[in-house]
Design a protein around this motif. Structure first.
Motif, PDB file in Angstrom:
ATOM      1  N   GLY A  17      -9.767 -18.987 -24.874  1.00 12.87           N
ATOM      2  CA  GLY A  17      -9.724 -18.983 -23.409  1.00 12.87           C
ATOM      3  C   GLY A  17      -8.492 -18.283 -22.870  1.00 12.87           C
ATOM      4  N   ILE A  18      -7.351 -18.507 -23.505  1.00  9.17           N
ATOM      5  CA  ILE A  18      -6.103 -17.865 -23.075  1.00  9.17           C
ATOM      6  C   ILE A  18      -6.223 -16.354 -23.225  1.00  9.17           C
ATOM      7  N   VAL A  19      -6.691 -15.885 -24.373  1.00  7.19           N
ATOM      8  CA  VAL A  19      -6.790 -14.442 -24.619  1.00  7.19           C
ATOM      9  C   VAL A  19      -7.770 -13.793 -23.628  1.00  7.19           C
ATOM     10  N   LEU A  20      -8.929 -14.386 -23.449  1.00  7.93           N
ATOM     11  CA  LEU A  20      -9.916 -13.801 -22.532  1.00  7.93           C
ATOM     12  C   LEU A  20      -9.376 -13.725 -21.105  1.00  7.93           C
ATOM     13  N   THR A  21      -8.722 -14.777 -20.660  1.00  9.96           N
ATOM     14  CA  THR A  21      -8.140 -14.780 -19.315  1.00  9.96           C
ATOM     15  C   THR A  21      -7.004 -13.767 -19.209  1.00  9.96           C
ATOM     16  N   ALA A  22      -6.124 -13.756 -20.217  1.00 14.70           N
ATOM     17  CA  ALA A  22      -4.979 -12.835 -20.210  1.00 14.70           C
ATOM     18  C   ALA A  22      -5.439 -11.384 -20.159  1.00 14.70           C
ATOM     19  N   MET A  23      -6.388 -11.035 -21.007  1.00  8.89           N
ATOM     20  CA  MET A  23      -6.868  -9.648 -21.059  1.00  8.89           C
ATOM     21  C   MET A  23      -7.559  -9.247 -19.761  1.00  8.89           C
ATOM     22  N   ARG A  24      -8.358 -10.152 -19.198  1.00  8.40           N
ATOM     23  CA  ARG A  24      -9.038  -9.841 -17.938  1.00  8.40           C
ATOM     24  C   ARG A  24      -8.015  -9.647 -16.809  1.00  8.40           C
ATOM     25  N   GLU A  25      -7.073 -10.586 -16.695  1.00  9.00           N
ATOM     26  CA  GLU A  25      -6.105 -10.497 -15.601  1.00  9.00           C
ATOM     27  C   GLU A  25      -5.213  -9.268 -15.736  1.00  9.00           C
ATOM     28  N   LYS A  30      -5.537  -5.636 -13.512  1.00 12.69           N
ATOM     29  CA  LYS A  30      -4.240  -4.937 -13.457  1.00 12.69           C
ATOM     30  C   LYS A  30      -3.163  -5.770 -12.768  1.00 12.69           C
ATOM     31  N   ASP A  31      -3.182  -7.066 -13.041  1.00 11.53           N
ATOM     32  CA  ASP A  31      -2.201  -7.998 -12.498  1.00 11.53           C
ATOM     33  C   ASP A  31      -1.050  -8.114 -13.496  1.00 11.53           C
ATOM     34  N   LEU A  32       0.023  -7.382 -13.238  1.00 13.23           N
ATOM     35  CA  LEU A  32       1.155  -7.366 -14.167  1.00 13.23           C
ATOM     36  C   LEU A  32       1.839  -8.717 -14.299  1.00 13.23           C
ATOM     37  N   THR A  33       1.652  -9.617 -13.321  1.00 12.30           N
ATOM     38  CA  THR A  33       2.255 -10.946 -13.445  1.00 12.30           C
ATOM     39  C   THR A  33       1.586 -11.755 -14.561  1.00 12.30           C
ATOM     40  N   ALA A  34       0.414 -11.314 -15.030  1.00 10.11           N
ATOM     41  CA  ALA A  34      -0.244 -11.986 -16.155  1.00 10.11           C
ATOM     42  C   ALA A  34       0.629 -11.930 -17.402  1.00 10.11           C
ATOM     43  N   ILE A  35       1.429 -10.887 -17.529  1.00 13.47           N
ATOM     44  CA  ILE A  35       2.320 -10.764 -18.693  1.00 13.47           C
ATOM     45  C   ILE A  35       3.239 -11.979 -18.761  1.00 13.47           C
ATOM     46  N   ASP A  36       3.776 -12.390 -17.621  1.00 10.50           N
ATOM     47  CA  ASP A  36       4.697 -13.523 -17.586  1.00 10.50           C
ATOM     48  C   ASP A  36       3.989 -14.849 -17.883  1.00 10.50           C
ATOM     49  N   ARG A  37       2.690 -14.928 -17.590  1.00 11.44           N
ATOM     50  CA  ARG A  37       1.942 -16.170 -17.820  1.00 11.44           C
ATOM     51  C   ARG A  37       1.397 -16.299 -19.245  1.00 11.44           C
ATOM     52  N   TYR A  38       0.993 -15.185 -19.858  1.00 12.33           N
ATOM     53  CA  TYR A  38       0.223 -15.265 -21.095  1.00 12.33           C
ATOM     54  C   TYR A  38       0.870 -14.607 -22.316  1.00 12.33           C
ATOM     55  N   TRP A  39       1.921 -13.841 -22.148  1.00 14.35           N
ATOM     56  CA  TRP A  39       2.598 -13.185 -23.265  1.00 14.35           C
ATOM     57  C   TRP A  39       4.016 -13.729 -23.359  1.00 14.35           C
ATOM     58  N   GLU A  70     -14.931  -4.861 -22.669  1.00 11.39           N
ATOM     59  CA  GLU A  70     -16.163  -5.639 -22.750  1.00 11.39           C
ATOM     60  C   GLU A  70     -16.261  -6.299 -24.120  1.00 11.39           C
ATOM     61  N   PRO A  71     -15.702  -7.507 -24.257  1.00  9.49           N
ATOM     62  CA  PRO A  71     -15.768  -8.180 -25.555  1.00  9.49           C
ATOM     63  C   PRO A  71     -17.219  -8.496 -25.927  1.00  9.49           C
ATOM     64  N   GLN A  72     -17.592  -8.170 -27.147  1.00  6.12           N
ATOM     65  CA  GLN A  72     -18.948  -8.407 -27.646  1.00  6.12           C
ATOM     66  C   GLN A  72     -18.979  -9.580 -28.631  1.00  6.12           C
ATOM     67  N   ARG A  73     -17.913  -9.751 -29.391  1.00  8.97           N
ATOM     68  CA  ARG A  73     -17.800 -10.833 -30.363  1.00  8.97           C
ATOM     69  C   ARG A  73     -16.385 -11.390 -30.307  1.00  8.97           C
ATOM     70  N   ILE A  74     -16.294 -12.699 -30.449  1.00  2.00           N
ATOM     71  CA  ILE A  74     -14.989 -13.355 -30.422  1.00  2.00           C
ATOM     72  C   ILE A  74     -14.976 -14.421 -31.504  1.00  2.00           C
ATOM     73  N   ALA A  75     -13.897 -14.473 -32.252  1.00  2.00           N
ATOM     74  CA  ALA A  75     -13.726 -15.508 -33.262  1.00  2.00           C
ATOM     75  C   ALA A  75     -12.270 -15.953 -33.218  1.00  2.00           C
ATOM     76  N   ALA A  76     -12.029 -17.165 -33.682  1.00  2.00           N
ATOM     77  CA  ALA A  76     -10.661 -17.674 -33.697  1.00  2.00           C
ATOM     78  C   ALA A  76     -10.465 -18.579 -34.895  1.00  2.00           C
ATOM     79  N   GLN A  77      -9.245 -18.564 -35.370  1.00  2.00           N
ATOM     80  CA  GLN A  77      -8.849 -19.462 -36.439  1.00  2.00           C
ATOM     81  C   GLN A  77      -7.406 -19.840 -36.194  1.00  2.00           C
TER      82      GLN A  77
END
Length: 131
Positions: A17-25, A30-39, A70-77
């Protein structure tokens, strides 16, 4: 499934969820403030054309024209999230990208990618789509 396995699965799902939100924002909105929230620093970049550090993202994102992710597949570990996406606007033509993100305490701190030009299935020796 053990309690530890369930906790790891919940952790991985939260990271997705964090990655999908971060990448979209950042990349779509193009919300540069996302860098401060997610990276977070130190941000270690393994992509061969980008230096490490968050200033790289701040410099690259505003210049992206016609960008879509456009993410087509997502996996996490655990602390790793993997996305397999179709991307426009990163290269001259559409590309297939596998991104690997490592998170620490809910922030993206490391990134790897593999980028390939998209070849139509009818032009591929195996006849299969790339994504």
């Amino acid at each position: 499934m053990t309690r530890d396995a369930i906790a790891r699965d919940d952790h991985a799902e939260g990271n997705v969820g964090i990655v999908l939100t971060a990448m979209r924002e950042l990349f779509v909105d193009k919300d540069l403030t996302a860098i401060d929230r997610y990276w977070a620093e130190p941000y270690v970049q393994h992509s061969p054309r980008m230096p490490s550090g968050l200033d790289t993202l701040r410099d690259v994102v505003p210049g992206l024209e016609g960008f879509s992710w456009e993410p087509q597949r997502i996996a996490a570990q655990g602390d790793l999230v993997f996305t397999h996406s179709i991307v426009h606007g990163w290269a001259p033509g559409p590309v297939a990208i596998v991104d690997i993100f490592r998170l620490d305490e809910g922030r993206i701190v490391e990134h790897w990618d593999v980028v390939q030009d998209i070849v139509a299935p009818e032009e591929s020796v195996n006849g299969n789509p790339m994504v």
